[in-house]
Design a protein around this motif. Sequence first.
Motif, PDB file in Angstrom:
ATOM      1  N   VAL A 275       0.854  -1.189   0.000  1.00  0.00           N
ATOM      2  CA  VAL A 275       0.000   0.000   0.000  1.00  0.00           C
ATOM      3  C   VAL A 275       0.889   1.237   0.000  1.00  0.00           C
ATOM      4  O   VAL A 275       1.746   1.395   0.859  1.00  0.00           O
ATOM      5  N   ARG A 276       0.669   2.010  -1.007  1.00  0.00           N
ATOM      6  CA  ARG A 276       1.484   3.223  -1.118  1.00  0.00           C
ATOM      7  C   ARG A 276       0.781   4.399  -0.458  1.00  0.00           C
ATOM      8  O   ARG A 276       1.398   5.287   0.109  1.00  0.00           O
ATOM      9  N   HIS A 277      -0.530   4.436  -0.578  1.00  0.00           N
ATOM     10  CA  HIS A 277      -1.287   5.581  -0.069  1.00  0.00           C
ATOM     11  C   HIS A 277      -2.712   5.124   0.172  1.00  0.00           C
ATOM     12  O   HIS A 277      -3.217   4.236  -0.496  1.00  0.00           O
ATOM     13  N   ALA A 278      -3.381   5.726   1.152  1.00  0.00           N
ATOM     14  CA  ALA A 278      -4.771   5.380   1.421  1.00  0.00           C
ATOM     15  C   ALA A 278      -5.564   6.651   1.619  1.00  0.00           C
ATOM     16  O   ALA A 278      -5.081   7.603   2.238  1.00  0.00           O
ATOM     17  N   GLU A 279      -6.798   6.689   1.042  1.00  0.00           N
ATOM     18  CA  GLU A 279      -7.691   7.839   1.246  1.00  0.00           C
ATOM     19  C   GLU A 279      -8.911   7.344   1.991  1.00  0.00           C
ATOM     20  O   GLU A 279      -9.619   6.439   1.525  1.00  0.00           O
ATOM     21  N   HIS A 280      -9.180   7.897   3.149  1.00  0.00           N
ATOM     22  CA  HIS A 280     -10.293   7.439   3.987  1.00  0.00           C
ATOM     23  C   HIS A 280     -11.444   8.392   3.842  1.00  0.00           C
ATOM     24  O   HIS A 280     -11.398   9.521   4.307  1.00  0.00           O
ATOM     25  N   LEU A 281     -12.503   7.969   3.106  1.00  0.00           N
ATOM     26  CA  LEU A 281     -13.647   8.845   2.903  1.00  0.00           C
ATOM     27  C   LEU A 281     -14.756   8.564   3.905  1.00  0.00           C
ATOM     28  O   LEU A 281     -15.803   9.180   3.878  1.00  0.00           O
ATOM     29  N   GLY A 282     -14.577   7.584   4.760  1.00  0.00           N
ATOM     30  CA  GLY A 282     -15.644   7.199   5.670  1.00  0.00           C
ATOM     31  C   GLY A 282     -16.516   6.134   5.052  1.00  0.00           C
ATOM     32  O   GLY A 282     -16.504   4.975   5.457  1.00  0.00           O
ATOM     33  N   SER A 283     -17.241   6.543   3.976  1.00  0.00           N
ATOM     34  CA  SER A 283     -18.088   5.546   3.313  1.00  0.00           C
ATOM     35  C   SER A 283     -17.250   4.506   2.577  1.00  0.00           C
ATOM     36  O   SER A 283     -17.628   3.350   2.466  1.00  0.00           O
ATOM     37  N   ASP A 284     -16.128   4.968   2.072  1.00  0.00           N
ATOM     38  CA  ASP A 284     -15.230   4.082   1.330  1.00  0.00           C
ATOM     39  C   ASP A 284     -13.803   4.380   1.731  1.00  0.00           C
ATOM     40  O   ASP A 284     -13.514   5.421   2.303  1.00  0.00           O
ATOM     41  N   THR A 285     -12.949   3.446   1.359  1.00  0.00           N
ATOM     42  CA  THR A 285     -11.523   3.731   1.480  1.00  0.00           C
ATOM     43  C   THR A 285     -10.888   3.399   0.138  1.00  0.00           C
ATOM     44  O   THR A 285     -11.158   2.360  -0.449  1.00  0.00           O
ATOM     45  N   PHE A 286     -10.083   4.343  -0.380  1.00  0.00           N
ATOM     46  CA  PHE A 286      -9.354   4.077  -1.624  1.00  0.00           C
ATOM     47  C   PHE A 286      -7.919   3.753  -1.263  1.00  0.00           C
ATOM     48  O   PHE A 286      -7.265   4.518  -0.573  1.00  0.00           O
ATOM     49  N   LEU A 287      -7.471   2.582  -1.772  1.00  0.00           N
ATOM     50  CA  LEU A 287      -6.091   2.205  -1.525  1.00  0.00           C
ATOM     51  C   LEU A 287      -5.344   2.255  -2.844  1.00  0.00           C
ATOM     52  O   LEU A 287      -5.857   1.831  -3.884  1.00  0.00           O
ATOM     53  N   TYR A 288      -4.157   2.780  -2.816  1.00  0.00           N
ATOM     54  CA  TYR A 288      -3.311   2.807  -4.008  1.00  0.00           C
ATOM     55  C   TYR A 288      -2.186   1.822  -3.751  1.00  0.00           C
ATOM     56  O   TYR A 288      -1.361   2.042  -2.875  1.00  0.00           O
ATOM     57  N   VAL A 289      -2.216   0.749  -4.529  1.00  0.00           N
ATOM     58  CA  VAL A 289      -1.336  -0.376  -4.232  1.00  0.00           C
ATOM     59  C   VAL A 289      -0.330  -0.563  -5.355  1.00  0.00           C
ATOM     60  O   VAL A 289      -0.700  -0.606  -6.532  1.00  0.00           O
ATOM     61  N   ARG A 290       0.942  -0.683  -4.956  1.00  0.00           N
ATOM     62  CA  ARG A 290       1.980  -0.902  -5.968  1.00  0.00           C
ATOM     63  C   ARG A 290       2.153  -2.408  -6.139  1.00  0.00           C
ATOM     64  O   ARG A 290       2.432  -3.126  -5.172  1.00  0.00           O
ATOM     65  N   THR A 291       1.922  -2.887  -7.366  1.00  0.00           N
ATOM     66  CA  THR A 291       2.044  -4.323  -7.614  1.00  0.00           C
ATOM     67  C   THR A 291       2.960  -4.534  -8.805  1.00  0.00           C
ATOM     68  O   THR A 291       3.378  -3.581  -9.466  1.00  0.00           O
ATOM     69  N   SER A 292       3.202  -5.803  -9.083  1.00  0.00           N
ATOM     70  CA  SER A 292       4.023  -6.127 -10.250  1.00  0.00           C
ATOM     71  C   SER A 292       3.314  -5.731 -11.540  1.00  0.00           C
ATOM     72  O   SER A 292       3.966  -5.484 -12.555  1.00  0.00           O
ATOM     73  N   ALA A 293       1.989  -5.600 -11.506  1.00  0.00           N
ATOM     74  CA  ALA A 293       1.241  -5.222 -12.711  1.00  0.00           C
ATOM     75  C   ALA A 293       1.056  -3.723 -12.810  1.00  0.00           C
ATOM     76  O   ALA A 293       0.283  -3.239 -13.617  1.00  0.00           O
ATOM     77  N   GLY A 294       1.737  -3.003 -11.963  1.00  0.00           N
ATOM     78  CA  GLY A 294       1.581  -1.552 -11.950  1.00  0.00           C
ATOM     79  C   GLY A 294       0.774  -1.116 -10.746  1.00  0.00           C
ATOM     80  O   GLY A 294       0.437  -1.936  -9.878  1.00  0.00           O
ATOM     81  N   GLU A 295       0.486   0.153 -10.675  1.00  0.00           N
ATOM     82  CA  GLU A 295      -0.260   0.627  -9.516  1.00  0.00           C
ATOM     83  C   GLU A 295      -1.743   0.375  -9.731  1.00  0.00           C
ATOM     84  O   GLU A 295      -2.307   0.708 -10.771  1.00  0.00           O
ATOM     85  N   LEU A 296      -2.390  -0.238  -8.713  1.00  0.00           N
ATOM     86  CA  LEU A 296      -3.812  -0.531  -8.810  1.00  0.00           C
ATOM     87  C   LEU A 296      -4.560   0.249  -7.751  1.00  0.00           C
ATOM     88  O   LEU A 296      -4.078   0.415  -6.634  1.00  0.00           O
ATOM     89  N   THR A 297      -5.747   0.744  -8.134  1.00  0.00           N
ATOM     90  CA  THR A 297      -6.587   1.433  -7.172  1.00  0.00           C
ATOM     91  C   THR A 297      -7.642   0.462  -6.666  1.00  0.00           C
ATOM     92  O   THR A 297      -8.257  -0.249  -7.455  1.00  0.00           O
ATOM     93  N   VAL A 298      -7.825   0.467  -5.389  1.00  0.00           N
ATOM     94  CA  VAL A 298      -8.796  -0.467  -4.793  1.00  0.00           C
ATOM     95  C   VAL A 298      -9.799   0.348  -3.998  1.00  0.00           C
ATOM     96  O   VAL A 298      -9.432   1.264  -3.264  1.00  0.00           O
ATOM     97  N   ARG A 299     -11.081  -0.007  -4.184  1.00  0.00           N
ATOM     98  CA  ARG A 299     -12.097   0.688  -3.414  1.00  0.00           C
ATOM     99  C   ARG A 299     -12.684  -0.308  -2.437  1.00  0.00           C
ATOM    100  O   ARG A 299     -13.249  -1.331  -2.837  1.00  0.00           O
ATOM    101  N   VAL A 300     -12.545  -0.001  -1.173  1.00  0.00           N
ATOM    102  CA  VAL A 300     -13.045  -0.893  -0.130  1.00  0.00           C
ATOM    103  C   VAL A 300     -14.208  -0.197   0.542  1.00  0.00           C
ATOM    104  O   VAL A 300     -14.099   0.972   0.901  1.00  0.00           O
ATOM    105  N   ALA A 301     -15.322  -0.879   0.666  1.00  0.00           N
ATOM    106  CA  ALA A 301     -16.482  -0.267   1.316  1.00  0.00           C
ATOM    107  C   ALA A 301     -16.171  -0.045   2.791  1.00  0.00           C
ATOM    108  O   ALA A 301     -15.509  -0.862   3.439  1.00  0.00           O
ATOM    109  N   GLY A 302     -16.629   1.046   3.327  1.00  0.00           N
ATOM    110  CA  GLY A 302     -16.407   1.328   4.743  1.00  0.00           C
ATOM    111  C   GLY A 302     -14.964   1.637   5.044  1.00  0.00           C
ATOM    112  O   GLY A 302     -14.175   1.956   4.154  1.00  0.00           O
ATOM    113  N   GLU A 303     -14.597   1.541   6.282  1.00  0.00           N
ATOM    114  CA  GLU A 303     -13.249   1.875   6.706  1.00  0.00           C
ATOM    115  C   GLU A 303     -12.355   0.646   6.660  1.00  0.00           C
ATOM    116  O   GLU A 303     -12.701  -0.413   7.177  1.00  0.00           O
ATOM    117  N   ALA A 304     -11.232   0.750   5.964  1.00  0.00           N
ATOM    118  CA  ALA A 304     -10.289  -0.365   5.924  1.00  0.00           C
ATOM    119  C   ALA A 304      -9.089   0.007   6.767  1.00  0.00           C
ATOM    120  O   ALA A 304      -8.524   1.074   6.603  1.00  0.00           O
TER     121      ALA A 304
END
Lengths: 337, 422, 269, 308
Positions: A275-304
């Motif tokens: 995990v390179r960076h995380a944005e906590h919106l309350g309703s969702d959390t956006f994670l920016y993940v560095r992987t071998s396939a490049g950077e992927l954005t993940v949206r997790v419902a609620g607080e992660a």
Amino acid sequence: MNALELIGITKRFGSTEVLTGIDLCVDEGDFVVFVGPSGCGKSTLLRIVAGLEEQTSGNVRIAGASADGVPPAKRGIGMVFQTYALYPHLNVADNMSLALKREGLPRAEIERRLAAAAEMLELGPLLKRKPAALSGGQRQRVAIGRAIVRAPKLFLFDEPLSNLDAALRVNTRIEIANLHRALGSTMVYVTHDQIEAMTLADKIVVLNAGTIQQVGRPIDLYTMPANLFVAGFIGSPKMNFIGGDDALRAGAHTLGIRPEHLTLAANAPRWSGTVRHAEHLGSDTFLYVRTSAGELTVRVAGEAHVAIGQPIGLSAPDALVHRFDDRGLRLGQSSAG
Amino acid sequence: MSIPRFIFGVLALIAVLTCAGAGAVWAAPVTLTIESWRNDDLAIWQEKIIPAFEKTHPDIIVKFEPTAPTEYNAALNSKLDAGTAGDLITCRPFDASLQLFQKGRLVPLNGLKGMGNFSSVARTAWTTDDGKTTFCVPMAAVIHGFIYNKDAFDKLGLKPPATVPEFFALLEKIKADGTYVPLALGTKEGWETASMGYQNIGPTYYKGETGRLALIHGKAKLTDPQWVEPFAVLAKWRPYLGDGFEAQSYADSQNLFTLGRAAIYPAGSWEISGFRKQATFALGAFAPPVQKAGDTCYISDHPDIALGLNAKSPHPAQAKAFLEWVASPEFAKLYANALPGFFSLQRAPVALSDPLALQFASWRGTCKSTIRPTYQILSRGTPNLENMFWVEGSNVINGTDAPAVAAAKLQKGLDSWYKPAK
Amino acid sequence: MLAAHAVLIAYTAVAVLPVLFIVMNSFKSRRAIFLAPLALPGPGSFDLVGYTTVLKTGAFGSYFANSLIVTLASLAGIIAFGSMAAFALAEYRFRLNTLTALYLMLGIMIPIRLGTVGILELMVAGHLVNTLVALILVYVASGLPVAVFVLTEFMRTISDDLKNAGRVDGLSEYEIYFWLVLPLVRPAIATVAVFTMIPIWNDLWFPLILAPGEATKTITLGAQQFIGQYVTDWNAVLAALSLGIFPVVGLYLIFSKNLIRGITSGAVK
Amino acid sequence: MTRVPPRTRRNRTHIVVFLAPAVLIYTAVMIVPLFETLRLSLFTTSGNHFVWNGVANFGVLFFDERQSLGFWNALRNNVYFFVIQMLQNPIGIGLAALLALPRLRAGAFYRTAIFLPTLLSFVIVGFGWKLILSPLWGVAPSLLGAVGLKGLFAPYLGRESSALTTLGFISVWQYVGVPMMLAYAALISIPDEIIDAAEVDGVVGIAQFFRVKLPLIWPTIGMISILTFVGNFNAFDLVYVTQGALGAPNYSTDILGTLLYRTFFGYQLQLGDPNMGATVATMMFLIILAGVCVYLFAVQRKISRYQF
């Protein structure tokens, strides 16, 4: 009968081709949104529909009749402009009734329509004011009112919300949606904001570089984008694109996975990274993940509860993975795993 | 709004503009218009001269429309070129009018009734070089001299000078007293130093007509002593001029004198009527002093103003009627007395009532008359001799150029285009 | 701030005092003007003789009316035709656009006085000599280049949306110009009016050449001839000059409300 | 947004209607007579006819001793006059900078007062200054005397050494209102945020004017300069009214405008020469054109324009 029909519209300014062969049919009562990045030709297309600009070739038909060479005022349209374009020296009532006076409607009829529009848009107390004495939102409502009073066959909106602040934008969006329901008229709406497009449209027309990329219901565009451009343009945060071996294994040139379709997988993850960076919106959390396939954005419902730098595994159900060929066009559902 | 309605709007605007002006166009049966630079005389023409003519010619209306003197030539030439000039043209002496005649702008007037009232000398300034054709009716000549403040002279116990040494002694006394500026003359405008200065005192040195004609015939040069000497005398005037004379304009000089601050004004007779109105003291006059007692005196008695007929006048008959009247003794009397200082050029003497004017006129009997040296023939080319006299006259008094240098410049300029027939 | 005021007051004095000086002395007797030019008009020196001479001699009322007609009609023409041309140049793309614009602005560079003879011949052919129309035509022509230049720049700043809204509402191109664009460039029009008014009101040359007749004389020409006529009558001259100051200042004050707004938002940025 | 011609293929007569009045009046009343005049420079007069003369008139103007001295003298004076006149720009801009100070009181009054001389005719300006500077009337001497500087007084307009300079200053006095007004307008249209940013960055007072405001109004200053230039080379009236058409004293204030007037229309006994006059006029036109071109292609290109 189609409310609006565009047949092979092209537009050239000098040697630059701004629109290349646009074909489109809009059904009566539809709310159609032209969406695309700036410079894609959507505003030009709208102005061609309005008659403010002449197409280089092709035909425009409005309500079954050819509109080619017909001046804007005779096309039976109402238009709302990005900058509102209220006549600064006229009060609200005069702004709204100008076109009706030009058409030579009886005074009583003008009064009736004006009253109705004012009622609908809650403009009653403002009728005698000059535009300079109105707030941005009020000006926008007057601009809409000016279109409404003409009872047009076709409403045209040219990025009408782009000059409003965020809160007002949401309100006005809802008002426009209500308006469409109440009037049942055909509306063509231009915006560069895909959220406006998704929330308002019966049908979205995605334009890029002067061509139509896809036409369809918002949800269809979302679930089955016809190409990489539409896939990337619709949805926020943006769809993740993965090329290389991962895609080849799935028999595609590029894979597309929406952030909300990626799930955290502790076991046997398809991709792993940190995990390179995380944005906590309350309703969702956006994670920016560095992987071998490049950077992927993940949206997790609620607080992660994820720490920066933490290793993480990601998976996605095959059914929700979009596959695109080397020309960027959508492939059918993958058979391989 | 449709296109025709719009065009109509534009046309309506133009129409309104047109009407605004058209209402002002003059339109009367026979109106004669006089072009003139004598705007000083506007009132006299309107109140005395024109009514006298109209009384005997009820079918003709005359309008006197003067232009400021400095713009007269330019404005008149433009109007003549375009054919909009008035019926009667006030003629400058010599070349300016001669050129108009040669271009066909003025009508020959040889046969005009009353032309016989003028001697050939009086007609010179408006006659072709061969002396055959006269194209303007001479109206008046002006005489140079000096006007002085009689009260001031009485107070200081001074008498008008007869000779140059007396003149300078006089100036020295006035200066020593300190109450008055001795000489009211400014060098700023040039024409004061040329006309009131050089052309006033010069004839005494170059012997009037003799010297002038010698110059024209190439027998004398401006560098000869008799032509340089006047410059040397002018240079000696310098200490007797008012403070800041370099920036003193013609109007300043007039004010300086008429407000009683200067004792002597190098003058032209045309000043008389104006000075009569403005000065609150008694006026006297003396002729340009001679070099030594007993010498012949010379005066510049210069034909200055005449009236010609515009070749494009729509009413030549009526205009000729007016010119005949101008050539008549009746006009001479009227004009000379309405404008004391403008002396008739007619043969028959005119009874004058103004004592100062009479005094100027009396010099015609005691001195030899000549005309200004630059006017005939010598100002035809480039550089213009008269203009050069303006500039050099001031340069000499200002001390910019020594008299000999100024004279050399003038002669060089003249030589560059003038080849006298020998 | 005090220093700023000090400098401004000092310069204002430099600018205004010479003018006040002329006006002040116009109320004095000739002797007082000459002997004590700096003194205010007082009981001993106050004298209206200059004004009585001026008002009684020349037809100054008619001169004044002529000047006003010529100036206002010329301004109307310059603004009407100049703004029309500017609208075409700013609004439409057509092949000769740039060339036309350059052509119309060429006139800024040559003093129109040089064309006097040709102009006079033209006016003669049109039987316009000694009419105010001749003057108006010349001033309109000579004022157009600057007007087109300034107004074109301004008109480019008018929102396209507004003009398009007008088109959708059924306004013709003429109405869009007259009814939408013209009111919006009012500040620019005030600017053009002030800067073109000054040379027109003060012009001496063309009134002299084209309309020297008594019935068409303008006040500047009238005053100038007056100066020639009474070159030593300073009372009258100063009175005539003072009278000539007021109208042009009045016109300036009328337009100036819009002036600063005008230059601010347009061509000079 | 791209500027778009509406209705390209539709009826475009309105463009013609809009342009026609201006183009017609301008062409008929201004351009045709002007070029008719300039054309004369290629002819000479023989009798009552014009005869083709090529560029011979220009040769006379440049090299013939009788004409060229006057021409070069007038041109030199013009350049000098221009240099003096350029002073109006820094003065006007300085005044504008003061007027544009935020919270300045009575700004409108100052503006009108300083603009007042610009409104006046040359007749008034010339006559007024002649009186003020007249040594006889004594206004300037007594004013200088009042501050103990009487010794500085001289008949400025009457001396060759000072006449043209004095005229230049009178011209500055008269026209300082133009750069002041234009620079003021440019200064007050600088957005407040930029000034605020400068304040925060500690750029204040004089430094703020030179480092921040001045660079932002360069385009305006460029335009003012070109207007000064064109106006200067067309100048005539002020010299004519105060010094006469001969550019007294001793041609020291003779500029191209007065030379043109004398040559073209004649003066006193000097007869008008339309051909040589037109030659002078053509030279003036070419000089102005060259100046404007230098400005457009050399100066203006280097000036950065900022969008606020």
